[in-house]
Each structure stands twice: as C-alpha cells, then as structure tokens.
Scaffold this active site. Structure first.
Site, short mmCIF file in Angstrom:
data_model
loop_
_atom_site.label_atom_id
_atom_site.label_comp_id
_atom_site.label_asym_id
_atom_site.label_seq_id
_atom_site.Cartn_x
_atom_site.Cartn_y
_atom_site.Cartn_z
N ASP A 66 0.69 -1.53 -0.21
CA ASP A 66 0.13 -0.04 0.03
C ASP A 66 0.71 1.17 -0.09
OD1 ASP A 66 0.87 -0.57 2.40
OD2 ASP A 66 -0.44 -0.80 3.87
N ASN A 135 -7.82 -2.26 14.06
CA ASN A 135 -9.43 -2.70 13.80
C ASN A 135 -9.34 -3.71 12.85
OD1 ASN A 135 -8.38 -1.40 11.51
ND2 ASN A 135 -9.53 -0.10 11.45
N HIS A 137 -7.84 -4.06 10.02
CA HIS A 137 -7.78 -4.17 8.74
C HIS A 137 -6.29 -4.79 7.70
CE1 HIS A 137 -4.79 -0.07 9.53
NE2 HIS A 137 -4.25 -1.14 9.72
N GLU A 142 -9.63 -0.77 5.12
CA GLU A 142 -10.48 -0.97 5.98
C GLU A 142 -11.73 -1.44 6.42
OE1 GLU A 142 -8.62 0.72 8.55
OE2 GLU A 142 -8.24 2.72 7.66
C1 GLP Z 1 -0.46 0.42 8.55
C2 GLP Z 1 0.05 -0.24 7.63
C3 GLP Z 1 -0.21 -2.09 7.85
C4 GLP Z 1 -0.49 -2.44 9.21
C5 GLP Z 1 -0.68 -2.24 10.09
C6 GLP Z 1 -0.07 -2.12 11.20
O1 GLP Z 1 -1.75 1.01 8.81
N1 GLP Z 1 -0.81 -0.08 5.81
O2 GLP Z 1 0.35 -2.90 6.58
O3 GLP Z 1 -0.15 -4.14 8.66
O4 GLP Z 1 -1.00 -0.60 9.76
O5 GLP Z 1 0.71 -1.88 11.80
P1 GLP Z 1 1.96 -1.40 12.82
O6 GLP Z 1 2.24 -3.31 12.11
O7 GLP Z 1 2.79 -0.83 13.22
O8 GLP Z 1 0.73 -2.29 14.06
#
Ligand code: GLP
Length: 272
Positions: A66, A135, A137, A142
C-alpha cells in the site's frame, strides 16, 4: 489457516523469515512486502541472513502492499522510502525490482489499476507478508472493505490515522491511500501474517475465529488457500482454541513440517 504460536515477540520475526528464506532459496520469487512495526523483525532477520548466510534477493521481485496518496516516493514517510530504509537498501534486491504504487500519480484510479495488473503480469505474489491493524485491517483495507476488492483508492479510518500520526509530527497524516485489495491479497500463493502485542489480540481473535466479515477485513484470510499466522503470546491471548493450535503445531514439528523445512510443497496436517 495455520497458527504458529511463538514463545516471545522476538521469535516471531525468525519464524516468518524461515518461511521466506525457504522460498527465496528455491529460485526467482515474487514477494509482497508490508510496512509497519510488525514485520520489522522479519526484515531484520532477513537482512542478517543476507549478510551472514548468503541469502540473496537478486532474483526477487517485490511489490509493496500500500501507499499514502499524495506522497511522492522520495517523501520520508512514503511506504516506498520506508521499505527501502527498513529492508531493500540492506539486501541485494535490485531497486528496479522493487515495485510500489505511486502515491503522487496524477490519476490515482488509473495508477491503482496499473499496479494490480503489474502484480498479475509478474505471475502473482508467491509470499505476501502482512501485519494487522488494531481494527482488523490488512494493507489499508479498512473495515467494510469489499472482500473481493482490487488495488484501489481508499479513505483511511480515523483509528488508522491516529495510529500512524506518530510518523507525521506536523499532524498532516494523509486521508487517502492506495492499497492492494482483499481480492488481490487473496491471490497470493501464501500469506504470512505476523502480529505481536496485546493491542492486536482482539483483531487476531476476530480474524482467526470470528465470522468472515468485511467488519474484520483480515478475516478474508479464512478464505485463503494457504495462510500462516505467526503470533506472540500477547497477540494470541484471546484465541479460544489455543490448545488445538499448540497441539497441531507440536504434531507438525514432529512430522518435520515446520516452516524451516520444505513444507511449502506438502499438505499441512493442521486446519484446512
Ligand atoms: C498500517 C499498514 C499495514 C500494517 C498496519 C499495522 O497502517 N498499512 O500494512 O499492517 O497498519 O501496523 P503495525 O504493524 O505498525 O501495527
């Protein structure tokens, strides 16, 4: 779905790296790379193996998951810069084989379609590395994302923007992003999701044991032909079938079907 329970957060990255290492040593591979805190230890372990154990990424093509809309690739907080800083610049992955959606493309809708088609043209992703948002995702899909969505423009949830605000001290967290869709992610031949920490426990429980629902986008992995979920004790703490996962893991280990072995070609004994 295969659940791997690790004794500590430190072991999660090593387990995920085992899976990727086994595939990359087989020959040309297409990897899907996530950003965020969760896969950092996986990347660190892969970098270590590159330096100390001749693990080469020269035949890897990598697609990021992304990107923030509006950020040029060279922006410090773009996911392109992030994945270079945290992984690509430390291994022998040729930069022209690191492919990302362009967040500053003049036509984001066309850019999303181009990116999705580029993944297909590369033969699809062999291993998609994933984290999970609190959440539920994955990527930036989302809650209420279509379970068959393709790479597209999405509006970020307030909770996600708040989680990521730490990277934007000026308070200018983008509102839009480009993300591989849940349908795109589902086409990866293998999905490896890593999660650590108590703040992920609820989302992990919903993903693994809840209904398949756009309310928890990661639950689409229940419809994935081969998904591996690697957890530390805190992230696994709300799972109700922990005894079963542990038992199946021990049995697989006895059979030699751990991710350190050539199990990628073998049927797994654990869940379907
Ligand atoms: C971000 C990314 C995701 C990631 C998620 C969790 O917003 N777009 O690819 O898996 O949130 O992030 P983290 O691993 O820092 O908790």
């Amino acid at each position: 779905m295969q659940i791997i329970l690790c004794e500590s957060a430190e072991h999660v990255g090593g387990r995920a790296a085992d899976v990727i290492d086994a595939r990359v040593r087989q020959g040309p591979a297409v990897l899907g790379l996530a950003t965020g805190g969760s896969p950092k230890s996986t990347y660190q372990e892969l970098i270590r193996r590159h330096r100390e154990e001749q693990l080469s990424f020269s035949q890897v093509t990598a697609f990021t998951l992304d990107e923030y809309a509006g950020l040029p690739p060279e922006h410090e907080q773009s996911y392109y810069s992030t994945i270079r800083r945290e992984f690509a610049d430390h291994v022998d992955l040729p930069l022209e084989q690191l492919i990302t959606p362009h967040g500053d493309a003049p036509d984001l809708v066309a850019e999303a379609e181009r990116y999705d088609a580029a993944i297909t043209a590369a033969g699809g992703v062999d291993i998609q590395i994933l984290g999970i948002g609190a959440n539920g995702h994955i990527g930036f899909n989302e809650p209420t994302s279509s379970l068959v969505s393709r790479t597209r423009v999405k509006t970020l949830a307030g909770a996600t923007r708040a989680d990521n605000a730490r990277f934007f001290p000026e308070g200018d967290v983008p509102r839009l992003c480009l993300t591989q869709g849940l349908g795109t992610i589902r086409e990866a031949k293998l999905a490896v999701l890593v999660a650590m920490g108590e703040n992920k426990a609820e989302a992990v429980q919903a993903m693994v044991e809840g209904p398949v629902s756009a309310h928890c986008p990661a639950s689409v992995l229940q419809m994935h032909r081969r998904a591996v979920v690697i957890l530390d004790p805190a992230a696994a703490s709300r799972l109700s079938l922990l005894d079963y996962y542990r038992d199946a893991q021990e049995f697989n280990d006895q059979l030699g079907q751990t991710p350190t072995r050539p199990w990628l070609q073998q049927p797994l004994v654990q869940q379907g």
